[in-house]
Design a protein around this motif. Sequence first.
Motif, PDB file in Angstrom:
ATOM      1  N   VAL A 147      55.333 180.654  21.728  1.00 14.10           N
ATOM      2  CA  VAL A 147      56.222 180.178  20.304  1.00 14.10           C
ATOM      3  C   VAL A 147      56.541 178.121  21.028  1.00 14.10           C
ATOM      4  O   VAL A 147      56.687 178.231  22.553  1.00 14.10           O
ATOM      5  N   ALA A 148      56.519 176.946  20.412  1.00 10.29           N
ATOM      6  CA  ALA A 148      56.699 175.979  20.527  1.00 10.29           C
ATOM      7  C   ALA A 148      58.965 176.334  21.149  1.00 10.29           C
ATOM      8  O   ALA A 148      60.042 176.593  20.784  1.00 10.29           O
ATOM      9  N   VAL A 157      48.385 182.476  17.912  1.00 12.26           N
ATOM     10  CA  VAL A 157      48.098 184.226  18.599  1.00 12.26           C
ATOM     11  C   VAL A 157      47.730 184.291  19.547  1.00 12.26           C
ATOM     12  O   VAL A 157      45.962 183.995  19.699  1.00 12.26           O
ATOM     13  N   MET A 158      48.444 185.318  21.311  1.00  8.66           N
ATOM     14  CA  MET A 158      46.881 186.012  21.802  1.00  8.66           C
ATOM     15  C   MET A 158      46.561 186.553  21.901  1.00  8.66           C
ATOM     16  O   MET A 158      45.316 187.216  21.992  1.00  8.66           O
ATOM     17  N   GLN A 168      49.601 179.061  12.492  1.00  5.86           N
ATOM     18  CA  GLN A 168      49.832 177.989  13.462  1.00  5.86           C
ATOM     19  C   GLN A 168      51.788 176.638  12.704  1.00  5.86           C
ATOM     20  O   GLN A 168      51.460 176.919  11.217  1.00  5.86           O
ATOM     21  N   GLY A 169      52.841 177.363  13.371  1.00  4.23           N
ATOM     22  CA  GLY A 169      53.523 176.690  12.919  1.00  4.23           C
ATOM     23  C   GLY A 169      54.600 177.374  11.910  1.00  4.23           C
ATOM     24  O   GLY A 169      55.932 177.133  11.290  1.00  4.23           O
ATOM     25  N   GLU A 170      53.936 178.709  11.407  1.00  7.39           N
ATOM     26  CA  GLU A 170      54.648 179.740  11.259  1.00  7.39           C
ATOM     27  C   GLU A 170      56.213 180.034  12.177  1.00  7.39           C
ATOM     28  O   GLU A 170      56.401 180.117  13.266  1.00  7.39           O
ATOM     29  N   ASP A 207      52.941 169.570  18.096  1.00  6.40           N
ATOM     30  CA  ASP A 207      53.238 169.585  17.215  1.00  6.40           C
ATOM     31  C   ASP A 207      53.899 169.785  16.540  1.00  6.40           C
ATOM     32  O   ASP A 207      54.282 169.920  15.326  1.00  6.40           O
ATOM     33  N   VAL A 208      54.133 171.319  16.287  1.00  4.72           N
ATOM     34  CA  VAL A 208      54.860 172.837  15.687  1.00  4.72           C
ATOM     35  C   VAL A 208      56.428 172.059  15.981  1.00  4.72           C
ATOM     36  O   VAL A 208      56.786 172.369  17.213  1.00  4.72           O
ATOM     37  N   SER A 209      57.274 172.629  15.025  1.00  2.00           N
ATOM     38  CA  SER A 209      59.219 172.426  15.406  1.00  2.00           C
ATOM     39  C   SER A 209      59.015 173.798  16.179  1.00  2.00           C
ATOM     40  O   SER A 209      58.860 175.132  16.073  1.00  2.00           O
TER      41      SER A 209
END
Length: 200
Positions: free
Chosen positions: A168-169, A149-150, A121-123, A140-142
């Motif tokens: 994706v955020a 990941v689905m 998460q966050g990559e 909370d992810v940029s």
Amino acid sequence: MSENDTPANWEADTPSIDAEVEALQVEVQALKEQVLRYAADAENTKRRAEREANDARAYAIQKFATDLLRVADNLDRATSAAPTESGDPAVKNYVIGVEMTARELLAAFERNGLKKIDPPQGEKFDPHKHQAMMEQPGTDVSPGGVVQVMQAGYELLGRLVRPAMVVVAAKAPAPAAPANPYAGDEAEGRDAGASFDTRA
């Protein structure tokens, strides 16, 4: 043969012989260049054939690996849905067996150059390895980072076999356009006797 016996046209033939020699030298040089080109082409063909043979050996298992990915997906689903708090020893042993099978399959993949793509998460989203299935706002992810990941992806010796399907955020919404400062004055303008054309 004395000087008197020398043919009268010998002096005249000398330039034509020089011209023939020069033409033959030019032809020899052209043939040498042609031979070098053929040799280079043969070497390139040999290298290309070797590279294609190496690729064929390296990626021969790609179709087989792609078929096995479905098995890996089903094992992942089975382990994620397995009951963790069961008091029945048979169920616990069954779950442990499924988890061990899934780990052994992934180890076999690794040994044969098939690596799992499971971004944390966050990559940052990478279009060469990930496939965005949807955007999710307010996390909370940029923005542009992986939220979830689905389905894991895989690559075989650096070649993508299947991209990781990810959420994706969403990027922050663009700021709203400033309000029209003249919008509220329309009625006031009419009252004040101002005239304007509203048909345009």
